[in-house]
Enzyme design. Sequence first.
Site, PDB file in Angstrom:
ATOM      1  N   THR A 647       0.763  -1.202  -0.154  1.00 20.00           N
ATOM      2  CA  THR A 647       0.072  -0.238   0.019  1.00 20.00           C
ATOM      3  C   THR A 647       0.913   1.332  -0.029  1.00 20.00           C
ATOM      4  OG1 THR A 647      -0.086   0.039   2.377  1.00 20.00           O
ATOM      5  CG2 THR A 647      -2.024  -1.059   1.247  1.00 20.00           C
ATOM      6  N   GLU A 717       2.225  11.893   0.998  1.00 23.20           N
ATOM      7  CA  GLU A 717       2.625  13.001   0.303  1.00 23.20           C
ATOM      8  C   GLU A 717       3.880  13.165  -0.426  1.00 23.20           C
ATOM      9  OE1 GLU A 717       0.618  14.830   3.545  1.00 23.20           O
ATOM     10  OE2 GLU A 717      -0.474  16.239   2.412  1.00 23.20           O
TER      11      GLU A 717
END
Lengths: 752, 337
Positions: A647, A717
């Site tokens: 992930t 991010e």
Amino acid sequence: MATQISPASGRDTFVGRAMSRVDGPAKVTGLAKYAGEFAAPNLAHGYVVSSAITKGRITAIDAAAAEAVPGVFKVITHENRPSIAGEAEAYQDMVAPPGAPFRALYDETIAFSGQPVALVVAEDFDTARYAASLVRVSYEAETPHTDLEAQAGSSYDPPEKRDGIKPPPEPWGDAGSAFDGAAIKVSQQYRIAHEHHNPMEPHASTVVVEDDGTYTVYDKIQGVANSQLYLTNAFGLKPEQVRCLSPYMGGGFGCGLRPQYQLFLAMLAAQDLNRSVRVVLTRDQMWSFTYRPGAVQTVSLGADTSGNLQAIRHDALHGTSQYEDYQENIVNWSGILYGCDNVELTYRLAKLDTATPGDMRAPGAVTGVFALETAMDELAYATRIDPIQLRIANYTDTDPVEEKPFGSKALKACFRQGAERFGWSKRNPEPRSMRDGKELVGWGMACGIWEALMMESSAKVTLTADGRLEVGNSTGDIGTGTYTILTQIAADALGLPMEHVTTKLGDTDLAKAPVAGGSWTAASSGTAVMKACRDVAEQAFKLARGLEGSPLANVDFERVVFSKGRIEVAGDPAKSVVLTDVMRQTGTETLEATGSASPDKDFAKQYEAYTHSAVFAEVKIDEELGIVRVTRVVSAIAAGKILNTKTARSQILGAVVMGIGSALHEESMLDHRLGRFMNRNLGEYHVPANADIHDIDVIFVDEEDKANPLGVKGVGEIGIVGTAAAISNAVFHATGKRIRDLPITVDKILAA
Amino acid sequence: MNRFDYVRAGTVAEAVQAFGSDPSARFIAGGTNLIDLMKYNVEKPGRLIDITRLPLNTIEERDGGLRIGALVSNADLAYDDRIRSRYPLLSSAILAGASAQLRNAASTGGNINQRTRCYYFYDEGTPCNKREPGSGCPAIGGVNRIHAIFGASDACIATHPSDMCVALAALEATVQVTGPDGDRAIAFADYHRLPGDDPAKDNTLKPGEMVVTVDLPAKDYGQHHTYLKLRDRLSYAFALVSVAAAFELDGQTIRTARLALGGVAHKPWRNLEAEALLQGKPATRENFQAAADLIVAEAKPQSENGFKIELARRAIVRGLEQAAAGTPQTQSDKRIQ
């Protein structure tokens, strides 16, 4: 063999491995429900009528034809709406910037194009949409101002700083003199276009009026606590009257941090009509709220001939709305990424007649690091130093602003491993020196940086007698994999198979947790879950130790591990008990605990915490036609412990794709005469298509960090930061043309 | 989206009769453009005449060429063996456009009747002479980097978005239509029109007429052709400039040249002078540049799309080179050849 004891007190069975999403089957089979999919008896549907003007006032609304359509319940406007809270402060949500938040249908004032001016509520969506086309709105229009550079003259230092966003630090040294005296100077302007988030899932809210008069609200939001706070304040409700849920999101990227106007309108209509209401916004209406605002930046770098930075100046002009001072940290990165004795960072806002901008994946860093890292590439050419060597020459292990060492910073490992994987050593630095047939080949690199944040968070876990564990808190899984990593952490902490752990998220009835943003969820919710599990583990251990003839008698909690459904003495697995036996033999139905996590103040006193990356990009550009292909990206990431390599890799892959979009495609085009974004659909607002994406290679370098017990820093991010600069630097290497204006479209390549 | 009546026609005659003289009626086949326009309140048909059951979904031999039924899907057309072997330019142009899903749904007749993607045309909150005649054209002086450089007027600078039509223009297809006044054939060059002072009209269809077939002539340009499409991303974007080029060569000498441009005008753009210039000349870069210079000489930029003139010039040269070399642009690998 030494037993690997994870911080979560179990063995690292699942944590750190590539585990598939636990919510994957629900998502691919359609079982996962999104905010606009929840049903209720007698559900009414709202359709928003959007303002055709950008600035001015509504002079009249003729809704007679719309209300005459069979199936239409009401057309709600500022003229006939129910009474709502009058003061703007009541509409401030958890992440609102300073100012007076937008209030939908509040009065006749129009402050931005696409502003909602009416809500048509009908028995079905199609009726509402049709009737909405019949609403006639008359306006008195004023001239809008949406051109950031034209507003530069009236720019200002925001008087009130946005919570959580550090303003630029006080300058240190004397950047002006140092720049003037530097042997090598680079000073340029850099621009980035307005971008809109455009997740696949449109913004939607379903407000269900329950029989007891309370509300159950399904909202597209990155943290349900924020929706609940907003609704209770705006509508004068008590928290126990409003339960908010957001179990799944079809992408957030920041546009789901603040409650958007469809939530307000759905509740307004539900109260007005006393029935359940759903409001779904259109793709077009995505351009009527929150966006990554464009910026004009000037970066000036002064260095000696060896590339040692002697001066850094970074100035940003940024757009905000007329009614809120939205702010980002754009320039501070230039004071943190490199060591330099003379630094001056400045940031100004200009008011535009648009909706308030908002956080979009790595807000501030995407914008600022693009400028800084492009300027560093220009300095590399000016000094004839390899771009990696230049960065190493100016490397700092200490945050120059806070004057504290970084808790960890494996950026040099990113350089080394990324360069090796990419083949950087084979690069001929001369522009236009590499080609492949008709295409020029360019190799560029850049650094990325993002804060490793942690927020106060809690989580509740419940172990039942059958050995199953329920884990939950109110934060959202915005598609990042939060369900999965929390399940992994809990399963390892109590030595259970992942199938025996159920994680619930996105519900205000669950333990309190912040919005999912800032890449802080893994550290915050992960630590809270781990602590709650540790508490339950200790309770179970005490029960086990108290059993007659317990093999754990006289053993301390710190000396046992939970593994494969057993509690066993570390290094002596023969001494163990079965967890479910403990529960059964002690007649225990459930064990539960709430764990809470907050930033480690002692750590924060000594250290600064950031994630870093080195991004390498290869572009191939048709020399004559200027068409760019990004054929390879290697992104080497230093982000502490990686909880789930699958992930986490997906997070970086997605962020790199978004970075390619930022570099080459994404641009919301304004007609300044109308003050209107014109390319308001996914056919004309370009994000990368599959054909634009080739090889993306993700490396996670080893990095040990102690900011939190899990050692995680967050990966949501960092993957986008620096990617656009790596691509723009590659474009320069390929063509010899420096394009400082994103997105790099064919017209700019031909013109340069 | 407005409310509308729905009629399903069983035969072409029934369809024409159902349409009658109702100005608010629209034929619907794949609906890939019309439904979007209805959602944007750009099209507000009072009656939809569903023509999907008409027997117009075959590709047949005719006079050495092929006759394509108006309801043949873009995907079926692009992947048809006869089209791929004899009219590869048409196949390539179709595959350069839209997405697999859209090509499965979109019909041949619908493709040639699709409407411009001008932002202002789609936005009922702004004026647009094509949508509301007489209201003005804010694209002039506005956001117009995708707009026309050829044949625009003071009333409209929109472009025709189709890729397929650019190939059909180069191949000199014929559009067979039928309507209240009977059948007629329209040469492809005459099918679409320039905006002039009546931009609401995209083409020369008369009220109530529908496309029945598109006929391809025997001349097929199977060897020397290309469809080169330049756009802002490598797939699923309308052309900034596209080039359909085809040659018949005698050795290195050009016997026949065909050249049509997409994304640059209100219709597929041909310049017969430039084609004539190439005829009988050697297939060299110099001659291709001369043709390109001749074509772009009459281009006129808008405020933001001046780059398209130079881009078109270069694309024409590359397209002609690809066609002459027999190395047509592939549409699967986006690398430009």
